[in-house]
Each structure stands twice: as structure tokens, then as C-alpha cells.
Design a protein around this motif. Structure first.
Motif: not given
Length: 208
Positions: A153-163
Motif C-alpha cells: 500500500i505504501y509503495y503503491t500510493f505514498f512512496h515519493p518515486n522520482l525519476d
């Protein structure tokens, strides 16, 4: 690592709560399984640690980390990673998502084996204070699965992915811009982020 987030003030507190919860739940389940195993087979807990550490150290070596400046420091770093992975996962190189799945599968199987051995010892020589060992073992395994669910759930909705382009933007040339308006367009925290090469690597591994 958060200094590498260009808009870190926009990350809500709920993302930190989820991050804390899934780490706490996974670590708690892991420690509980080790404690149950050590309570019935204390002579084998050290052997379990050494064997698991060797597997995780090999896993870290195969990840081809490039964190330290010299080979001896890199081997020490990989040894430390294996020690940390004995309790919980963290990313140490780029492209670790598949390895993360393999790691959690390995740890989940290990927890099941530890709890299974504990149940077996409880059934052969049951103490008075343990009435439902199978329920206890099942709860430990279920808690780890719950932690994995929170992590998804965290990595799907909340993790701040940056390119990668945004992260590479942290490396700003030393020459000064020609006009004052351009100088104000460069975020101050990105300039500070370039001071620590290892923190930049950790950010690239964590936020990508």
C-alpha cells in the motif's frame, strides 16, 4: 535522503505513518519468530544467524553495490548489509524490486520454518504457560503478511518515486548563472545535496 526531494514539503504525514507501520510490523514479526525459536532451541540460533547471514551476504555481493571508495570498505559494507537484512530489508542498489520480492519470500519461508520448529517442540514437550502454540505461530506469520500488505500500500500510493533526471538534477555545475533570475530558480536544498556522494546514492536507490 529527503533533501533530494525537490518538493518534500508536499509529502503528507500519512506516508510517514505507513512507512513506520510496515517497518515496525515486519521487524516485530521477524524478532518474534527468532525469539520463539531461540526459546526452544537456543543452541541453534547462532547457527541459524551464521547460515542466514552467509546467504544474505552472498545476496548483497550479487547486487554489485558501489557505495564505498575502496574494495575493503565495500566488502565491509556488504557484510553490514547482510546483518541488517537478517532483520529487515532496505535497498542498496538500483533495480532492487525483484530482489526485494525474493528477499521477502525467503524471510517469510524462514519465519514459517522457525515457527514450525517451535510448534513441534511445544507439541513434544508442552509447557503450562503455552496452550495454543499453533495459533501463536500462525499469528506471527500473519503479522508478517500484514506488514507486506502495508508495504505494498505504501509503495503503491505514498512512496515519493522520482525519476533519474530529477535526482541527477541534484548535481549542479559550480559556475554561477548569468543573471539573477536564473540563480533564484535553482533550489537551495539541491545545492546542499551534492555535498554527500553516499547520501545521493542512497536517495537514488530509495526513491527510484
Amino acid at each position: 535522503m529527503r533533501t533530494f526531494l525537490p518538493e518534500k514539503e508536499k509529502h503528507h504525514m500519512i506516508s510517514l505513518v505507513f512507512y513506520f507501520i510496515w517497518n515496525l510490523v515486519l521487524i516485530s514479526s521477524r524478532i518474534a519468530a527468532l525469539a520463539l525459536f531461540a526459546s526452544v532451541l537456543p543452541c541453534f540460533i547462532f547457527a541459524h544467524f551464521i547460515c542466514s547471514w552467509l546467504v544474505l551476504f552472498f545476496f548483497a555481493w550479487r547486487s554489485k553495490t558501489n557505495f564505498m571508495d575502496d574494495p575493503r570498505g565495500e566488502w565491509l559494507y556488504r557484510s553490514t548489509v547482510g546483518l541488517i537484512w537478517y532483520f529487515n530489508w532496505f535497498s542498496v542498489a538500483k533495480g532492487m524490486r525483484i530482489r526485494s520480492v525474493l528477499y521477502h519470500a525467503y524471510i517469510l519461508i524462514d519465519i514459517c520454518i522457525l515457527c514450525g520448529l517451535w510448534c513441534w517442540k511445544m507439541s513434544t514437550d508442552p509447557p503450562d504457560f503455552v496452550t495454543h502454540p499453533l495459533t501463536t505461530a500462525a499469528c506471527v506469520v500473519a503479522v508478517y503478511v500484514l506488514g507486506l500488505l502495508f508495504k505494498v500500500i505504501y509503495y503503491t500510493f505514498f512512496h515519493p518515486n522520482l525519476d533519474k533526471d530529477k535526482l541527477k538534477g541534484a548535481t549542479i555545475p559550480e559556475e554561477q548563472p548569468e543573471d539573477e533570475e536564473r540563480s533564484h530558480s535553482v533550489p537551495t536544498h539541491l545545492l546542499k545535496a551534492t555535498d554527500n556522494k553516499r547520501m545521493r546514492k542512497l536517495a537514488e536507490n530509495f526513491f527510484c
